[in-house]
Design a protein around this motif. Structure first.
Motif, PDB file in Angstrom:
ATOM      1  N   SER A  18       0.809  -1.220   0.000  1.00 38.21           N
ATOM      2  CA  SER A  18       0.000   0.000   0.000  1.00 38.21           C
ATOM      3  C   SER A  18       0.840   1.267   0.000  1.00 38.21           C
ATOM      4  O   SER A  18       0.659   2.144   0.821  1.00 38.21           O
ATOM      5  N   MET A  23      -6.176   4.449   0.207  1.00 34.61           N
ATOM      6  CA  MET A  23      -7.050   4.588  -0.950  1.00 34.61           C
ATOM      7  C   MET A  23      -6.337   4.257  -2.252  1.00 34.61           C
ATOM      8  O   MET A  23      -6.968   3.914  -3.236  1.00 34.61           O
ATOM      9  N   ILE A  26      -7.056   0.607  -3.511  1.00 37.05           N
ATOM     10  CA  ILE A  26      -8.436   0.165  -3.717  1.00 37.05           C
ATOM     11  C   ILE A  26      -8.583  -0.713  -4.968  1.00 37.05           C
ATOM     12  O   ILE A  26      -9.257  -1.735  -4.908  1.00 37.05           O
ATOM     13  N   PRO A  27      -7.973  -0.364  -6.112  1.00 32.79           N
ATOM     14  CA  PRO A  27      -8.132  -1.248  -7.278  1.00 32.79           C
ATOM     15  C   PRO A  27      -7.631  -2.669  -7.023  1.00 32.79           C
ATOM     16  O   PRO A  27      -8.300  -3.640  -7.398  1.00 32.79           O
ATOM     17  N   GLU A  30     -10.019  -4.399  -4.624  1.00 42.36           N
ATOM     18  CA  GLU A  30     -11.225  -4.853  -5.319  1.00 42.36           C
ATOM     19  C   GLU A  30     -10.939  -6.109  -6.131  1.00 42.36           C
ATOM     20  O   GLU A  30     -11.731  -7.048  -6.158  1.00 42.36           O
ATOM     21  N   ALA A 125      -7.732   4.451  -8.264  1.00 38.08           N
ATOM     22  CA  ALA A 125      -8.792   4.110  -7.314  1.00 38.08           C
ATOM     23  C   ALA A 125     -10.071   4.881  -7.637  1.00 38.08           C
ATOM     24  O   ALA A 125     -11.164   4.305  -7.638  1.00 38.08           O
ATOM     25  N   ASN A 128     -11.612   3.347 -10.751  1.00 40.64           N
ATOM     26  CA  ASN A 128     -12.210   2.037 -10.466  1.00 40.64           C
ATOM     27  C   ASN A 128     -13.554   2.167  -9.763  1.00 40.64           C
ATOM     28  O   ASN A 128     -14.517   1.506 -10.124  1.00 40.64           O
ATOM     29  N   LEU A 129     -13.616   3.005  -8.739  1.00 44.26           N
ATOM     30  CA  LEU A 129     -14.846   3.134  -7.967  1.00 44.26           C
ATOM     31  C   LEU A 129     -15.925   3.876  -8.744  1.00 44.26           C
ATOM     32  O   LEU A 129     -17.114   3.650  -8.519  1.00 44.26           O
TER      33      LEU A 129
END
Length: 176
Positions: A18, A23, A26-27, A30, A125, A128-129
């Motif tokens: 990370s 954040m 996140i990809p 997921e 991220a 993606n979201l």
């Protein structure tokens, strides 16, 4: 018991990669949660992220929600320990080795080099979201408004969240 190990090691892996903050990964989170393990759908994942960001505290509380959805309270604890344990140990070790209030020069150089990586990962991220918002002009408008208000520092981010929630509630009221 295998599911608890899967949760722990999946989130430990995510914790250790990370760079750029929570954040930024996140990809990959997921991909692991939705595609690799099939623990939840994309929509449920987005809802978990939103719920984790809405409650006060660290911005990674959605990890506990995901673990809870997969294996109840033991799953939440396994996911949380995996997410927060490894880097906490590494940071405590580096702090102990550094032995002073000022970090060594190599740590400062490494931190500076991670800036561009962080920006790219954060953009990934957001992309993606937000992929499911393409047909929803209202949500896209709220997203752009929130980004502008936050980027221009016109409103406190907490107020931006409250404004977005209010706009969403108004839209839900009028769409029913």
């Amino acid at each position: 018991m295998n599911i608890l190990f899967d949760l722990f090691f999946t989130f430990a892996y995510l914790d250790l990669i990370s760079i750029g903050g929570a954040m930024a990964m996140i990809p990959e989170m997921e991909r692991q949660v939705v595609i690799v393990h099939g623990w939840m759908s994309h929509q449920a994942f987005v809802h978990a992220i939103a719920l984790g960001l809405f409650v006060p505290g660290p911005n990674m509380l959605h990890v506990f929600h995901i673990g809870n959805q997969v294996a109840g309270l033991p799953g939440a604890l396994a996911a949380g320990l995996g997410m927060f344990g490894p880097t906490s140990f590494v940071l405590a070790t580096v702090a102990w080795l550094a032995g002073g209030p000022r970090p060594p020069a190599w740590i400062e150089r490494f931190h500076a080099a991670c800036g561009p990586i962080t920006l790219g990962l954060m953009a990934a991220a957001a992309w993606n979201l937000g992929q499911n918002m393409t047909g929803d002009i209202f949500s896209l408008g709220v997203c752009v408004l929130a980004a502008l208000l936050t980027a221009r520092r016109l409103l406190n981010p907490a107020l931006v969240v409250l404004l977005a929630a209010t706009l969403g509630a108004i839209q839900a009221f009028f769409s029913t």
